[in-house]
Design a protein around this motif. Structure first.
Motif: not given
Length: 423
Positions: A368-384
């Motif tokens: 379940s810690i695949v959340g660590g793969a998904l949420f940072p990418v979402l953060m990167g997309q929000l930043s970009d």
């Protein structure tokens, strides 16, 4: 007496493994800005470093749990150490080629090894003693995980980050030869640290091959079933733990991964200084929080402490998002102290009372810690999407902590874990 001594030796040896996956996760806040420079990446692309690690967990957790179920704890640990060692050594050719995909592949192999270690070590630690102290015992072992958490950014900041930060305009003014020389230099600084890491893990592997670990006689669940299957999801407290861990790891990874970028954005702090602050202050707080949390669990329910800590982190992130300068950075650095107890507490609550099925349950919780793969990418997309505003991206972990606060509140009456008072 002999059994207690063997349990103590096993506890000490297995606790040493907690350092390894802590190092893997907490070196990422260094690798993300470093490879962003060396491989000329966007924020979203650099977040794939986290994705590579946590998708490794997602894909390997079930095979790791099956292997542990079939062959036992020790053989699973040996496989994990082999993979971790190989992955570390793969960084050398990846740096020589300055290939981002090669770096991601090396991280994936290391993560596969760490998945074996974490899938096995967490439930194994809970079984090395009385059931009543499972959550407290796991928090104690995870406290040494905190050692790796603060050492990794310090080592990375000193030996990986160069401190050379050119602007886009300066890079464009370089000749092709100058640019390639600079980028190759940046990629090359990663070689020696990973040679050392691989060699240390090789020594640990040899030690584990030589010692004898006690295998645990597992109790069957109440219905007499102990097969390795998806039937474990029939337990509500386990299902909730999987969901909570998904959001928690997403929050943890997101908070740390972009801290150097966050510090640059909010108070123009250099990368080496930010790495030092993160390692020497934030991650020391994380480690201290594990020890403090272990002590507090003598007197408070783990679920209650979990919920209160999540609410505090929501408040801290709100301050970090709405402030500028040192106030924002200080608020962010306080978050790890209150994250410290979350992973082991959710884990212990989730596998409590599952007997032999705790092995497959452990696999799913680690998965379940695949959340660590998904949420940072979402953060990167929000930043970009907001012109490189990494500050606004921290809304993502804030929402994750809200989910954890809710989970803790729901488990106050339902949780089966009992925390003993005293020794």
């Amino acid at each position: 007496m002999k059994s207690k001594q063997s349990f103590l030796v096993a506890f000490i040896m297995v606790t040493s493994l907690f350092f390894l996956w802590a190092f893997l996760h907490n070196i990422n806040p260094i690798l993300i800005p470093h490879l962003k420079k060396a491989c000329t990446l966007t924020d979203t692309e650099s977040a794939l470093i986290d994705s590579s690690v946590y998708f490794g967990y997602f894909l390997v957790a079930i095979p790791a749990g099956w292997f542990m179920h079939k062959y036992g704890y020790k053989k699973g640990i040996l496989v994990g150490l082999i993979l971790y060692c190989v992955g570390a050594y793969l960084f050398i050719p990846a740096a020589s080629a300055r290939s981002y995909s090669f770096f991601l592949a090396a991280l994936f192999v290391m993560a596969a090894g760490a998945t074996f270690l974490e899938t096995i070590a967490n439930p194994y630690i809970t079984k090395l003693g009385e059931e009543e102290g499972a959550a407290r015992r796991l928090n104690l072992a995870q406290s040494f995980n905190g050692v790796g958490a603060f050492i990794a950014p310090l080592i990375g900041g000193k030996f990986i980050l160069s401190g050379i930060e050119h602007t886009e305009a300066e890079l464009k003014q370089m000749s092709t030869e100058q640019l390639q020389s600079y980028l190759s230099f940046e990629a090359g600084t990663i070689k020696m640290p990973y040679i050392v890491i691989g060699s240390v893990v090789l020594v640990i592997l040899i030690l584990f091959a030589l010692i004898k670990l006690p295998e645990i006689e597992e109790k069957h669940t109440t219905d007499g079933k102990s097969e390795f299957s998806f039937r474990v999801f029939r337990f509500p407290h386990f299902r909730w733990a999987v969901i909570a861990q998904f959001f928690y790891v997403g929050a943890q990874v997101g908070v740390g991964s972009f801290f150097i970028r966050f510090s640059k954005y909010t108070m123009n702090m250099g990368e080496k200084e930010a790495a030092y602050w993160w390692g020497s202050i934030a991650m020391v707080g994380f480690m201290a929080g594990r020890f403090v949390g272990t002590f507090l669990m003598r007197y408070f329910k783990p679920a209650a402490l979990l919920s209160v800590y999540a609410l505090i982190n929501i408040a801290l992130l709100a301050v970090a998002i709405m402030s500028k300068g040192s106030v924002a950075v200080y608020a962010m650095m306080a978050v790890p102290f209150f994250m410290s107890i979350m992973f082991p507490t959710i884990f212990a609550l989730g596998i409590d009372g599952l007997g032999e099925e705790s092995k497959i349950a452990s696999s799913f919780i680690v998965m379940s810690i695949v959340g660590g793969a998904l949420f940072p990418v979402l953060m990167g997309q929000l930043s970009d999407a907001n012109g490189g505003n990494i500050q606004i991206a921290y809304i993502v972990p804030l929402v994750c902590f809200a989910v954890i606060a809710y989970y803790g509140a729901t488990q106050l009456k339902k949780a089966a874990v009992k925390v003993s008072v005293g020794h």
